[in-house]
Design a protein around this motif. Structure first.
Motif, PDB file in Angstrom:
ATOM      1  N   ARG A 231      -0.009  11.424  11.368  1.00  0.00           N
ATOM      2  CA  ARG A 231       1.355  11.661  11.855  1.00  0.00           C
ATOM      3  C   ARG A 231       2.362  11.593  10.706  1.00  0.00           C
ATOM      4  NH1 ARG A 231       3.261   7.472  16.181  1.00  0.00           N
ATOM      5  NH2 ARG A 231       1.434   8.365  17.235  1.00  0.00           N
ATOM      6  N   ILE A 232       2.127  10.661   9.763  1.00  0.00           N
ATOM      7  CA  ILE A 232       3.012  10.552   8.598  1.00  0.00           C
ATOM      8  C   ILE A 232       2.946  11.835   7.776  1.00  0.00           C
ATOM      9  CG2 ILE A 232       3.392   9.338   6.414  1.00  0.00           C
ATOM     10  CD1 ILE A 232       2.414   6.798   7.784  1.00  0.00           C
ATOM     11  N   ASN A 233       1.733  12.336   7.540  1.00  0.00           N
ATOM     12  CA  ASN A 233       1.592  13.595   6.800  1.00  0.00           C
ATOM     13  C   ASN A 233       2.250  14.757   7.525  1.00  0.00           C
ATOM     14  OD1 ASN A 233       0.235  12.779   4.454  1.00  0.00           O
ATOM     15  ND2 ASN A 233      -1.771  12.867   5.445  1.00  0.00           N
ATOM     16  N   ASP A 234       2.061  14.811   8.847  1.00  0.00           N
ATOM     17  CA  ASP A 234       2.626  15.926   9.616  1.00  0.00           C
ATOM     18  C   ASP A 234       4.153  15.883   9.633  1.00  0.00           C
ATOM     19  OD1 ASP A 234       0.076  16.774  10.129  1.00  0.00           O
ATOM     20  OD2 ASP A 234      -0.046  15.862  12.124  1.00  0.00           O
ATOM     21  N   GLU A 235       4.739  14.689   9.743  1.00  0.00           N
ATOM     22  CA  GLU A 235       6.188  14.576   9.878  1.00  0.00           C
ATOM     23  C   GLU A 235       6.917  14.602   8.530  1.00  0.00           C
ATOM     24  OE1 GLU A 235       6.991  11.051  12.079  1.00  0.00           O
ATOM     25  OE2 GLU A 235       6.140  11.807  13.959  1.00  0.00           O
ATOM     26  N   HIS A 236       6.277  14.079   7.483  1.00  0.00           N
ATOM     27  CA  HIS A 236       6.978  13.923   6.206  1.00  0.00           C
ATOM     28  C   HIS A 236       6.367  14.740   5.069  1.00  0.00           C
ATOM     29  CE1 HIS A 236       9.283  10.559   7.894  1.00  0.00           C
ATOM     30  NE2 HIS A 236       8.142  10.151   8.440  1.00  0.00           N
ATOM     31  N   GLY A 237       5.192  15.293   5.285  1.00  0.00           N
ATOM     32  CA  GLY A 237       4.539  16.075   4.243  1.00  0.00           C
ATOM     33  C   GLY A 237       3.510  15.259   3.474  1.00  0.00           C
ATOM     34  N   HIS A 238       2.594  15.973   2.839  1.00  0.00           N
ATOM     35  CA  HIS A 238       1.485  15.298   2.161  1.00  0.00           C
ATOM     36  C   HIS A 238       1.936  14.570   0.892  1.00  0.00           C
ATOM     37  CE1 HIS A 238      -1.877  16.742   4.635  1.00  0.00           C
ATOM     38  NE2 HIS A 238      -1.164  17.862   4.792  1.00  0.00           N
ATOM     39  N   LEU A 239       2.981  15.054   0.237  1.00  0.00           N
ATOM     40  CA  LEU A 239       3.457  14.357  -0.956  1.00  0.00           C
ATOM     41  C   LEU A 239       4.004  12.981  -0.595  1.00  0.00           C
ATOM     42  CD1 LEU A 239       5.190  17.236  -2.958  1.00  0.00           C
ATOM     43  CD2 LEU A 239       2.946  16.207  -3.336  1.00  0.00           C
ATOM     44  N   ILE A 240       4.766  12.918   0.497  1.00  0.00           N
ATOM     45  CA  ILE A 240       5.242  11.619   0.977  1.00  0.00           C
ATOM     46  C   ILE A 240       4.055  10.765   1.414  1.00  0.00           C
ATOM     47  CG2 ILE A 240       6.616  10.438   2.729  1.00  0.00           C
ATOM     48  CD1 ILE A 240       8.275  11.780   0.593  1.00  0.00           C
ATOM     49  N   GLY A 241       3.071  11.404   2.032  1.00  0.00           N
ATOM     50  CA  GLY A 241       1.870  10.662   2.423  1.00  0.00           C
ATOM     51  C   GLY A 241       1.164  10.047   1.224  1.00  0.00           C
ATOM     52  N   ASP A 242       1.097  10.814   0.139  1.00  0.00           N
ATOM     53  CA  ASP A 242       0.489  10.261  -1.084  1.00  0.00           C
ATOM     54  C   ASP A 242       1.297   9.078  -1.610  1.00  0.00           C
ATOM     55  OD1 ASP A 242      -1.530  12.102  -0.972  1.00  0.00           O
ATOM     56  OD2 ASP A 242      -0.675  13.447  -2.489  1.00  0.00           O
ATOM     57  N   ASP A 243       2.622   9.203  -1.568  1.00  0.00           N
ATOM     58  CA  ASP A 243       3.466   8.093  -2.028  1.00  0.00           C
ATOM     59  C   ASP A 243       3.274   6.864  -1.138  1.00  0.00           C
ATOM     60  OD1 ASP A 243       4.518   9.520  -4.141  1.00  0.00           O
ATOM     61  OD2 ASP A 243       6.243  10.255  -2.997  1.00  0.00           O
ATOM     62  N   ASP A 301      12.035   4.363   3.678  1.00  0.00           N
ATOM     63  CA  ASP A 301      12.099   3.328   4.728  1.00  0.00           C
ATOM     64  C   ASP A 301      11.125   3.591   5.870  1.00  0.00           C
ATOM     65  OD1 ASP A 301      14.050   1.837   3.441  1.00  0.00           O
ATOM     66  OD2 ASP A 301      15.701   2.962   4.358  1.00  0.00           O
ATOM     67  N   ILE A 302      10.004   4.213   5.562  1.00  0.00           N
ATOM     68  CA  ILE A 302       8.984   4.473   6.584  1.00  0.00           C
ATOM     69  C   ILE A 302       8.240   3.178   6.883  1.00  0.00           C
ATOM     70  CG2 ILE A 302       6.871   5.741   7.112  1.00  0.00           C
ATOM     71  CD1 ILE A 302       7.895   7.983   5.317  1.00  0.00           C
ATOM     72  N   GLN A 303       8.176   2.831   8.147  1.00  0.00           N
ATOM     73  CA  GLN A 303       7.447   1.639   8.574  1.00  0.00           C
ATOM     74  C   GLN A 303       5.974   1.991   8.750  1.00  0.00           C
ATOM     75  OE1 GLN A 303       8.867  -1.582   9.087  1.00  0.00           O
ATOM     76  NE2 GLN A 303       6.685  -2.092   8.995  1.00  0.00           N
ATOM     77  N   VAL A 304       5.108   1.167   8.199  1.00  0.00           N
ATOM     78  CA  VAL A 304       3.669   1.415   8.249  1.00  0.00           C
ATOM     79  C   VAL A 304       2.981   0.179   8.816  1.00  0.00           C
ATOM     80  CG1 VAL A 304       1.578   1.860   6.896  1.00  0.00           C
ATOM     81  CG2 VAL A 304       3.718   3.005   6.307  1.00  0.00           C
ATOM     82  N   SER A 305       1.985   0.403   9.652  1.00  0.00           N
ATOM     83  CA  SER A 305       1.159  -0.699  10.145  1.00  0.00           C
ATOM     84  C   SER A 305      -0.287  -0.462   9.735  1.00  0.00           C
ATOM     85  CB  SER A 305       1.270  -0.830  11.671  1.00  0.00           C
ATOM     86  OG  SER A 305       0.737   0.328  12.302  1.00  0.00           O
ATOM     87  N   LEU A 306      -1.045  -1.541   9.699  1.00  0.00           N
ATOM     88  CA  LEU A 306      -2.434  -1.486   9.262  1.00  0.00           C
ATOM     89  C   LEU A 306      -3.336  -2.117  10.306  1.00  0.00           C
ATOM     90  CD1 LEU A 306      -1.926  -2.729   5.567  1.00  0.00           C
ATOM     91  CD2 LEU A 306      -2.239  -0.363   6.304  1.00  0.00           C
ATOM     92  N   SER A 307      -4.527  -1.571  10.431  1.00  0.00           N
ATOM     93  CA  SER A 307      -5.576  -2.168  11.253  1.00  0.00           C
ATOM     94  C   SER A 307      -6.674  -2.680  10.330  1.00  0.00           C
ATOM     95  CB  SER A 307      -6.142  -1.148  12.239  1.00  0.00           C
ATOM     96  OG  SER A 307      -5.138  -0.693  13.124  1.00  0.00           O
ATOM     97  N   PHE A 308      -7.336  -3.768  10.756  1.00  0.00           N
ATOM     98  CA  PHE A 308      -8.322  -4.420   9.905  1.00  0.00           C
ATOM     99  C   PHE A 308      -9.606  -4.703  10.671  1.00  0.00           C
ATOM    100  CE2 PHE A 308      -4.125  -5.598   8.435  1.00  0.00           C
ATOM    101  CZ  PHE A 308      -4.207  -5.451   7.053  1.00  0.00           C
ATOM    102  N   GLY A 309     -10.706  -4.506   9.955  1.00  0.00           N
ATOM    103  CA  GLY A 309     -11.994  -4.971  10.431  1.00  0.00           C
ATOM    104  C   GLY A 309     -12.539  -5.972   9.430  1.00  0.00           C
ATOM    105  N   VAL A 310     -12.919  -7.166   9.915  1.00  0.00           N
ATOM    106  CA  VAL A 310     -13.361  -8.248   9.029  1.00  0.00           C
ATOM    107  C   VAL A 310     -14.820  -8.558   9.335  1.00  0.00           C
ATOM    108  CG1 VAL A 310     -12.956 -10.619   8.281  1.00  0.00           C
ATOM    109  CG2 VAL A 310     -11.029  -9.188   9.022  1.00  0.00           C
ATOM    110  N   ALA A 311     -15.627  -8.634   8.276  1.00  0.00           N
ATOM    111  CA  ALA A 311     -17.042  -8.987   8.432  1.00  0.00           C
ATOM    112  C   ALA A 311     -17.397 -10.023   7.376  1.00  0.00           C
ATOM    113  CB  ALA A 311     -17.931  -7.751   8.284  1.00  0.00           C
ATOM    114  N   VAL A 312     -18.143 -11.041   7.804  1.00  0.00           N
ATOM    115  CA  VAL A 312     -18.600 -12.094   6.903  1.00  0.00           C
ATOM    116  C   VAL A 312     -20.109 -11.986   6.768  1.00  0.00           C
ATOM    117  CG1 VAL A 312     -18.713 -14.580   6.485  1.00  0.00           C
ATOM    118  CG2 VAL A 312     -16.687 -13.587   7.566  1.00  0.00           C
ATOM    119  N   HIS A 313     -20.572 -12.100   5.542  1.00  0.00           N
ATOM    120  CA  HIS A 313     -21.995 -11.918   5.273  1.00  0.00           C
ATOM    121  C   HIS A 313     -22.819 -13.002   5.954  1.00  0.00           C
ATOM    122  CE1 HIS A 313     -25.755 -12.276   2.906  1.00  0.00           C
ATOM    123  NE2 HIS A 313     -25.677 -10.965   2.918  1.00  0.00           N
TER     124      HIS A 313
END
Length: 350
Positions: A231-243, A301-313
């Motif tokens: 969605r970020i790439n679609d709304e702001h372009g791939h250059l902004i996505g790279d940034d 000022d783009i707000q970004v959220s992250l999802s995480f997967g945690v695994a312990v050996h």
């Protein structure tokens, strides 16, 4: 712990050309100072005024090319100027000295300098031409040569040539080592973000697992994904996505501990390898990253959220299985609504 510091990821640009530029600077500087010094010795010590004049001309020419190179940065012209001055001074010196043995030894400097500065093909042509000229000169002058005593001038010439070779090859070896280190670093670094790449992450993870098996220390993986990145790439372009990806890379690296290794796993996914980290510590790290991410504003000022997967050996789990568990946990976090973390089940039966 095998890891590459993040701050070392942004290398100076230039590659082989940068090393060649430095070589030209050093050679021109050495030639300018050397010709001036030897010219003075020939005036005050040996009273060899023609040779001194030749040395001073070579020093002035080297100084002029050094100034030209500093102002224009024209590497090709400067390289050709270095070679031309060096060969001209050497050949005139050979003629002044009537081709005696102590003058011919200077010709040994031609191959390393011409090959370093002009490349393999041009260096071979120039060196071959100089050597053919010297062979013809020696052949024509040989019947007229008279034996001479080896004096102070002869010894000084030999010493000077040895020192010149030593300096040249030290500089070459240093440039070669630095170029190899750059190449090795680039092969292990993600070009966009400057973090270690997936290939390097695989090596680090394998090493950490071996150490874990020997010592029994805990080891955790945190696999992170940028939510709604398409969605970020679609709304702001791939250059902004790279940034955005570069900003997230800097953000994650800053949040990690010194012992952790943070790298780009692929696309918008990042992997953090956490040695000596039990599940409770991994949860604390992820929660701290989440809180900081909620307060972080990225480009525009783009707000970004992250999802995480945690695994312990766990015992009996190899690298692929551990990564698979972290990936499953990340998938579950995104399925549950994103902007959260999921802990993989503590089992070795995957």
């Amino acid at each position: 712990m095998l890891m590459l510091p993040r701050k070392q990821a942004h290398l100076k640009q230039g590659g082989p050309e940068r090393h060649q530029r430095r070589l030209v600077y050093v050679v021109l500087t050495l030639m300018t100072g050397y010709f001036a010094m030897i010219g003075s010795l020939n005036v005050f010590l040996f009273h060899a005024y023609p040779t001194a004049a030749l040395d001073y001309i070579g020093g002035i020419g080297s100084g002029l090319f050094l100034r030209y190179f500093y102002q224009s940065q024209n590497l090709r012209i400067a390289s050709m100027g270095v070679v031309a001055i060096l060969i001209a001074v050497m050949l005139v010196f050979v003629h002044i000295a009537d081709g005696r043995a102590y003058s011919l030894i200077w010709i040994t400097l031609v191959p390393p300098i011409t090959f370093f500065l002009l490349g393999r093909r041009m260096g071979a042509c120039v060196t071959g031409g100089v050597f053919l000229y010297i062979i013809a000169f020696v052949y024509l002058r040989l019947p007229q040569w008279q034996p001479i005593e080896v004096g102070l001038g002869t010894l000084l010439n030999i010493i000077e040539v040895f020192i010149a070779h030593l300096l040249l090859f030290q500089l070459y070896e240093r440039s070669r080592s630095e170029a190899f280190a750059e190449l090795e670093h680039l092969s292990e670094t993600d070009k966009l973000t400057g973090l270690v790449n997936r290939s390097r992450l695989d090596v680090i993870l394998s090493d950490e697992l071996l150490q874990h098996e020997r010592s029994g220390r805990p080891l955790a993986l945190i696999l992170s994904d940028v939510d709604h990145f398409k969605r970020i790439n679609d709304e702001h372009g791939h250059l902004i996505g790279d940034d955005i990806l570069k900003g997230i890379a800097d953000f994650l690296f800053a949040q990690c501990r010194q012992s952790d290794t943070c790298g780009r796993w692929g696309g918008e996914e990042f992997l953090i390898i956490c040695p000596d980290t039990a599940v409770e510590e991994a949860i604390m790290l992820v929660e701290r990253i989440q809180q900081a991410c909620h307060a972080q504003k990225f480009i525009n000022d783009i707000q970004v959220s992250l999802s995480f997967g945690v695994a312990v050996h766990t015992a009996g789990t190899d690298a692929d299985q551990l990564l698979q568990r972290a990936d499953y946990a990340l998938y579950e976090a995104k399925r549950q609504g994103r902007d959260r973390y999921v802990i993989a089940q503590d089992t070795s039966s995957d």
